[in-house]
Design a protein around this motif. Structure first.
Motif, short mmCIF file in Angstrom:
data_model
loop_
_atom_site.label_atom_id
_atom_site.label_comp_id
_atom_site.label_asym_id
_atom_site.label_seq_id
_atom_site.Cartn_x
_atom_site.Cartn_y
_atom_site.Cartn_z
N ARG A 128 0.85 -1.18 0.00
CA ARG A 128 0.00 0.00 0.00
C ARG A 128 0.89 1.24 0.00
NH1 ARG A 128 -3.37 -1.97 5.25
NH2 ARG A 128 -1.20 -1.91 5.98
N TRP A 130 1.06 5.01 1.17
CA TRP A 130 0.45 5.96 2.10
C TRP A 130 0.91 7.37 1.73
CZ3 TRP A 130 -2.30 4.42 6.74
CH2 TRP A 130 -2.47 3.03 6.85
N ILE A 153 -4.61 6.43 0.76
CA ILE A 153 -3.97 5.11 0.69
C ILE A 153 -4.34 4.43 -0.62
CG2 ILE A 153 -3.59 2.94 1.91
CD1 ILE A 153 -4.92 4.32 4.37
N ASP A 155 -3.72 1.01 -3.32
CA ASP A 155 -3.28 -0.37 -3.54
C ASP A 155 -2.28 -0.35 -4.68
OD1 ASP A 155 -2.98 -3.02 -4.43
OD2 ASP A 155 -5.02 -3.55 -3.83
N ILE A 162 -7.67 2.85 -1.88
CA ILE A 162 -8.21 2.03 -0.79
C ILE A 162 -9.07 2.89 0.12
CG2 ILE A 162 -7.64 0.67 1.25
CD1 ILE A 162 -5.10 -0.22 -0.16
#
Length: 408
Positions: A128, A130, A153, A155, A162
């Motif tokens: 992920r 961030w 966030i 993927d 996300i």
């Protein structure tokens, strides 16, 4: 001829006295992989792209992507969140907006995946990305908050959003400045992930729980700037800043996901430590629990020890950190006391490492570093006939070899 030219440039780039890391990429000015020439021309004519106002700041590597951020500190930044595909033979490659052009246009701020302005990002063990989106445009001249400050966030396997989490207004203050995000995660339990957002302007940490999708603010005296070293020099420019907590490095993790959290202020030279169990316990932020003593001072890097970001190398027990007043990067082996004698420079250059602003360690043991000549960008004017922005890389074990950081 093209290959010969690139080889000559590469040789010239790395013919620097004492420079150990390899310069991977360099830029006079930043440019992007536009969808069409007409799109680029339209952006220039409208003022949505002013090349001189684009400066690189944050870096992260995930598999074959090298993420580079371009904060919207001035008008005319085309895309804030970008990547370069690796390997890449171009010495000055153009940036690809991430996850797409559409998600980096200010005209699309209604989109949940839009990134207005990000400084630093981090990829975690769960694939992920961030992103700490400050939400501000034209920060250095006429700050305008386009959207709330948020944690975004993605993927990385699907390049899809996300979640977006807006930071509650009550957890910010009038001087809040959020320059860094560090993610505390475990591949065995991706749901139980925490992100630490540093507030360098108002001296706090905003802790975000992915599992609970909520956040809380923690404050401590150790998050404040050191007023005795508020003035410092970078290259030939003098700064007088007030930035507090800035860099965070996460130590070894046990099977309960407990670990030490190392941190320091930008204006200061001391290093501190606290357990992540303290940061992750919201009751400490809300109540009067006797938690103050849980924060420890580890040591002092010494004169001109100002640092932006740092990162921990679990294989070598070493923390690497930028040294902005020394045009370089330093190291510290956590098994030794921390002082001026145990935090040596492992690479330095008065031209190519002016203002090293972000440092990361990839899964293969390579350090990745950005330098960007920020003093000239902020206070003066850059020479766009020269290389202003650089990405450098080197194997960590080679860089610390023969120093007090080398435990072998």
């Amino acid at each position: 001829m093209y290959i010969i030219k690139q080889l000559i440039i590469l040789l010239l780039l790395n013919n620097s006295l004492g420079l150990k890391m390899q310069e991977k990429f360099v830029w006079n000015l930043i440019d992007y992989n536009w969808e069409t020439p007409a799109q680029q021309q339209s952006a220039i004519e409208s003022g949505n792209f002013i090349p001189e106002n684009n400066i690189i700041l944050g870096i992260e590597k995930w598999k074959n992507k090298l993420f580079i951020t371009v904060p919207r500190w001035r008008l005319g930044v085309a895309s804030s969140l970008n990547y370069i595909t690796l390997p890449n033979e171009e010495m000055s490659p153009k940036f690809n907006p991430y996850p797409s052009w559409n998600d980096n246009l200010l005209s699309n701020v209604v989109s949940e995946s839009t990134v207005v302005s990000t400084y630093r990002v981090q990829a975690d063990e769960c694939d992920r990305l961030w992103v700490l989106d400050n939400g501000f445009e034209n920060l250095l001249e006429k700050p305008t908050q386009i959207i709330p400050s948020s944690v975004v966030i993605f993927d990385l396997n699907t390049d899809t959003l996300i979640r977006r989490y807006d930071i509650p207004l009550k957890q910010s203050k009038s001087d809040t400045f959020l320059p860094n995000i560090v993610v505390d995660s475990s591949k065995s339990n991706c749901e139980n992930t925490f992100a630490y957002l540093v507030d360098a302007g108002s001296y706090g940490i905003i802790v975000y729980s992915f599992k609970e999708n909520r956040s809380w603010r923690i404050e401590h005296n150790f998050f404040h700037m050191d007023p005795f070293v508020g003035g410092f020099k970078v290259s030939d420019s003098i700064f007088s800043w007030r930035d507090g907590i800035f860099g965070i490095a996460l130590g070894h993790q046990d099977h309960h996901q407990r670990r030490d959290v190392y941190f320091h202020t930008l204006i200061g030279s001391k290093e501190f430590l606290v357990s992540n169990t303290i940061l992750q316990n919201e009751s400490y932020a809300l109540g009067t629990d006797p938690v103050y003593e849980e924060f420890k001072i580890i040591g002092d890097r010494g004169v001109n020890g100002h640092s932006t970001t740092e990162v921990f190398d679990p294989s070598l027990n070493v923390i690497y950190f930028t040294q902005i007043s020394k045009n370089g990067i330093g190291c510290w082996n956590i098994n030794t006391p921390l002082n001026n004698n145990t935090t040596p420079l492992i690479d330095s250059d008065p031209i190519k490492l002016v203002m090293p602003v972000d440092i990361k360690l990839d899964e293969d043991g390579f350090i990745w570093l950005i330098s960007n000549r920020m003093p000239q960008y902020v206070l003066k004017q850059l020479n766009y006939e020269d290389y202003n922005y650089r990405v450098l890389s080197g194997r960590a074990s080679d860089l610390i070899k023969g120093t007090v950081c080398d435990g072998n």
